[in-house]
Design an enzyme around this catalytic site. Sequence first.
Site, PDB file in Angstrom:
ATOM      1  N   ASN A 206       0.844  -1.198   0.000  1.00 26.29           N
ATOM      2  CA  ASN A 206       0.000   0.000   0.000  1.00 26.29           C
ATOM      3  C   ASN A 206       0.879   1.247   0.000  1.00 26.29           C
ATOM      4  OD1 ASN A 206       0.528   0.860   2.845  1.00 26.29           O
ATOM      5  ND2 ASN A 206      -0.348  -1.163   3.229  1.00 26.29           N
ATOM      6  N   ASP A 275      -3.783  -6.352   4.663  1.00 22.08           N
ATOM      7  CA  ASP A 275      -4.821  -7.193   5.258  1.00 22.08           C
ATOM      8  C   ASP A 275      -4.858  -8.598   4.665  1.00 22.08           C
ATOM      9  OD1 ASP A 275      -5.945  -5.496   7.213  1.00 22.08           O
ATOM     10  OD2 ASP A 275      -6.884  -4.295   5.636  1.00 22.08           O
ATOM     11  N   LYS A 284       8.503 -16.666 -11.449  1.00 24.92           N
ATOM     12  CA  LYS A 284       7.916 -15.432 -11.959  1.00 24.92           C
ATOM     13  C   LYS A 284       6.705 -15.767 -12.843  1.00 24.92           C
ATOM     14  CE  LYS A 284       8.881 -11.354 -14.630  1.00 24.92           C
ATOM     15  NZ  LYS A 284       9.661 -10.785 -15.699  1.00 24.92           N
ATOM     16  N   PHE A 318      -4.194   3.021  14.945  1.00 22.67           N
ATOM     17  CA  PHE A 318      -4.661   3.990  13.955  1.00 22.67           C
ATOM     18  C   PHE A 318      -5.835   3.373  13.205  1.00 22.67           C
ATOM     19  CE2 PHE A 318      -1.895   7.717  13.223  1.00 22.67           C
ATOM     20  CZ  PHE A 318      -0.983   7.501  14.244  1.00 22.67           C
ATOM     21  N   LYS A 332     -13.075  -0.050  16.040  1.00 16.85           N
ATOM     22  CA  LYS A 332     -11.733  -0.636  16.142  1.00 16.85           C
ATOM     23  C   LYS A 332     -11.197  -0.508  17.566  1.00 16.85           C
ATOM     24  CE  LYS A 332     -10.566  -0.527  11.315  1.00 16.85           C
ATOM     25  NZ  LYS A 332     -10.095   0.174  10.158  1.00 16.85           N
ATOM     26  N   LYS A 336     -10.361  -4.064  19.227  1.00 16.22           N
ATOM     27  CA  LYS A 336      -8.932  -4.387  19.394  1.00 16.22           C
ATOM     28  C   LYS A 336      -8.439  -4.067  20.802  1.00 16.22           C
ATOM     29  CE  LYS A 336      -8.277  -3.715  14.451  1.00 16.22           C
ATOM     30  NZ  LYS A 336      -7.322  -3.832  13.375  1.00 16.22           N
TER      31      LYS A 336
HETATM   32  O1  PMT Z   1       2.947   6.104   6.531  1.00 12.68           O
HETATM   33  P1  PMT Z   1       2.322   7.440   6.100  1.00 12.68           P
HETATM   34  O2  PMT Z   1       2.460   7.676   4.617  1.00 12.68           O
HETATM   35  O3  PMT Z   1       2.836   8.565   6.947  1.00 12.68           O
HETATM   36  O4  PMT Z   1       0.749   7.345   6.363  1.00 12.68           O
HETATM   37  C1  PMT Z   1       0.261   7.251   7.669  1.00 12.68           C
HETATM   38  C2  PMT Z   1      -0.877   6.222   7.769  1.00 12.68           C
HETATM   39  C3  PMT Z   1      -2.093   6.715   7.008  1.00 12.68           C
HETATM   40  C4  PMT Z   1      -0.444   4.850   7.239  1.00 12.68           C
HETATM   41  C5  PMT Z   1      -1.198   6.076   9.321  1.00 12.68           C
HETATM   42  O5  PMT Z   1      -1.520   7.346   9.823  1.00 12.68           O
HETATM   43  C6  PMT Z   1      -2.336   5.092   9.550  1.00 12.68           C
HETATM   44  O6  PMT Z   1      -3.485   5.440   9.501  1.00 12.68           O
HETATM   45  N1  PMT Z   1      -1.985   3.796   9.826  1.00 12.68           N
HETATM   46  C7  PMT Z   1      -2.936   2.721   9.919  1.00 12.68           C
HETATM   47  C8  PMT Z   1      -3.346   2.315   8.544  1.00 12.68           C
HETATM   48  C9  PMT Z   1      -4.228   1.088   8.569  1.00 12.68           C
HETATM   49  O7  PMT Z   1      -3.787   0.044   8.187  1.00 12.68           O
HETATM   50  O8  PMT Z   1      -5.408   1.281   9.116  1.00 12.68           O
HETATM   51  P2  PMT Z   1      -6.502   0.085   9.335  1.00 12.68           P
HETATM   52  O9  PMT Z   1      -7.736   0.833   9.667  1.00 12.68           O
HETATM   53  O10 PMT Z   1      -6.503  -0.851   8.198  1.00 12.68           O
HETATM   54  O11 PMT Z   1      -5.943  -0.685  10.611  1.00 12.68           O
HETATM   55  C10 PMT Z   1      -6.314  -0.360  11.945  1.00 12.68           C
HETATM   56  C11 PMT Z   1      -5.179  -0.646  12.908  1.00 12.68           C
HETATM   57  O12 PMT Z   1      -4.926  -2.052  12.950  1.00 12.68           O
HETATM   58  C12 PMT Z   1      -3.874   0.024  12.548  1.00 12.68           C
HETATM   59  O13 PMT Z   1      -3.266   0.485  13.745  1.00 12.68           O
HETATM   60  C13 PMT Z   1      -3.061  -1.105  11.912  1.00 12.68           C
HETATM   61  O14 PMT Z   1      -1.675  -0.928  12.188  1.00 12.68           O
HETATM   62  C14 PMT Z   1      -3.594  -2.340  12.641  1.00 12.68           C
HETATM   63  N2  PMT Z   1      -3.604  -3.578  11.842  1.00 12.68           N
HETATM   64  C15 PMT Z   1      -4.325  -3.647  10.681  1.00 12.68           C
HETATM   65  C16 PMT Z   1      -4.359  -4.832   9.975  1.00 12.68           C
HETATM   66  C17 PMT Z   1      -3.640  -5.943  10.453  1.00 12.68           C
HETATM   67  N3  PMT Z   1      -3.644  -7.093   9.790  1.00 12.68           N
HETATM   68  N4  PMT Z   1      -2.932  -5.838  11.585  1.00 12.68           N
HETATM   69  C18 PMT Z   1      -2.907  -4.686  12.288  1.00 12.68           C
HETATM   70  O15 PMT Z   1      -2.251  -4.598  13.327  1.00 12.68           O
END
Ligand code: PMT
Length: 398
Positions: A206, A275, A284, A318, A332, A336
């Site tokens: 991503n 995800d 390849k 986040f 979330k 979580k």
């Molecule tokens: O890196 P930058 O370019 O500065 O951008 C910052 C950002 C947008 C990436 C950052 O601010 C941000 O929002 N990070 C979380 C992005 C994300 O994956 O969000 P989510 O809503 O999909 O996940 C929610 C939370 O679960 C996040 O804290 C993520 O780290 C965590 N997660 C998600 C999926 C997964 N399989 N395991 C996780 O731990």
Amino acid sequence: MNLTGKRILLGITGSIAAYKTIDLIRRLIDLGAEITVAMTRSAQTFITPLTFETVSRKKVFTDLTQEPLSHITLLENSDLFLIAPATANIIGKMASGIADDLMSTLLMASPVPVLMVPAMNNWMYENPILQRNKEILEEKGIEVLEPESGDLACGHKGIGRFPETEKIIKKVIEILKKKEDLSGETVLITAGPTREPIDPVRFVSNRSSGKMGYSLARVAWRRGAEVTLISGPTTLKPPVGVNYIPVERTEEMMKKVISSFENATIGIMAAAVADWSPEISPHKIKKNGGTLTLRMKENPDILKKMGDRKGKRILVGFAAETDNAVENGKKKLIEKNLDMVVVNDLRDEGAGFDVDTNKVTMIDRKGRVSELPLMSKIEVADRIIDKVIELKRSQNLS
Ligand code: PMT
């Protein structure tokens, strides 16, 4: 705020904004600070040392040879080195490691926090070389206060104006006050994307640049914490002072996070974890003139696993959302087992992935919502850490 006993070394470099520091010095002295001024040669073409001697009531330093070892003793007697205004030249010199006069040598030697306040023409400020140099300084833990936009001395309109005195003083106070408020804490931070291979040359990932997570790591370290930064692939340099663990795949990030979380007192998950991961082809994949279908399986949720093991730690996640941002963020937070969720609404301009700014809403378990305006990722990181400290204090009281 009382700055009594605080000693500020003020470095003035050659910009027309040099005259504005007269007001800055007066205000800092009114707050109780002791100001010692150092000037570059070009600063003295805009305003004389005598002016600053009069305002600061102290000797002004202009040359390396003026007093033996002044590039060390001035710093030994300072709590903060404030360079205002900071020219493109001093920023470039520091970024390149040049120490050929008093100011650049002081900067090279500084063991105290440094705050730079750039002021210059908008074309100069927007020059990618200047921007890169600024990033280098920030990577090294130097604070740079963004200039303001508006009318410039050269007749242009744009970014580059020396900020209002109030704004500079606010930042000075913030740095002097916050110096060590995370000491004794061990903070685990994740940043960047994870990458899931498709075949030996391709991957799914991503647009996370890592800037948000690296800013958090830099701020947490500056505020006295021991910091571990677990990062997916980015083009950023690891911030100074942090224990840096590079990873690539989600599975790998999960293993490192779970083991590092054992010793952490605070966890902040800013990484954009993939995800799903595809089935990996050992060869390849060749074009076949048609379509390619990838079968993906869901990756483990690292943050959820941290929530299950949280104990007394403070855990921040986040949420990057495109719809119903606050509602989804709240979900979330509960699912979580977080203490706080930081919501990025990706529809907001200047927020989220791969930009230097962010606009976030912080929500805690008591349902308190703080919506922050658009600000630099470093400033957002400072505000998140403020909130973490508040949560930690209220946890200790209960
Ligand atoms: O890196 P930058 O370019 O500065 O951008 C910052 C950002 C947008 C990436 C950052 O601010 C941000 O929002 N990070 C979380 C992005 C994300 O994956 O969000 P989510 O809503 O999909 O996940 C929610 C939370 O679960 C996040 O804290 C993520 O780290 C965590 N997660 C998600 C999926 C997964 N399989 N395991 C996780 O731990």
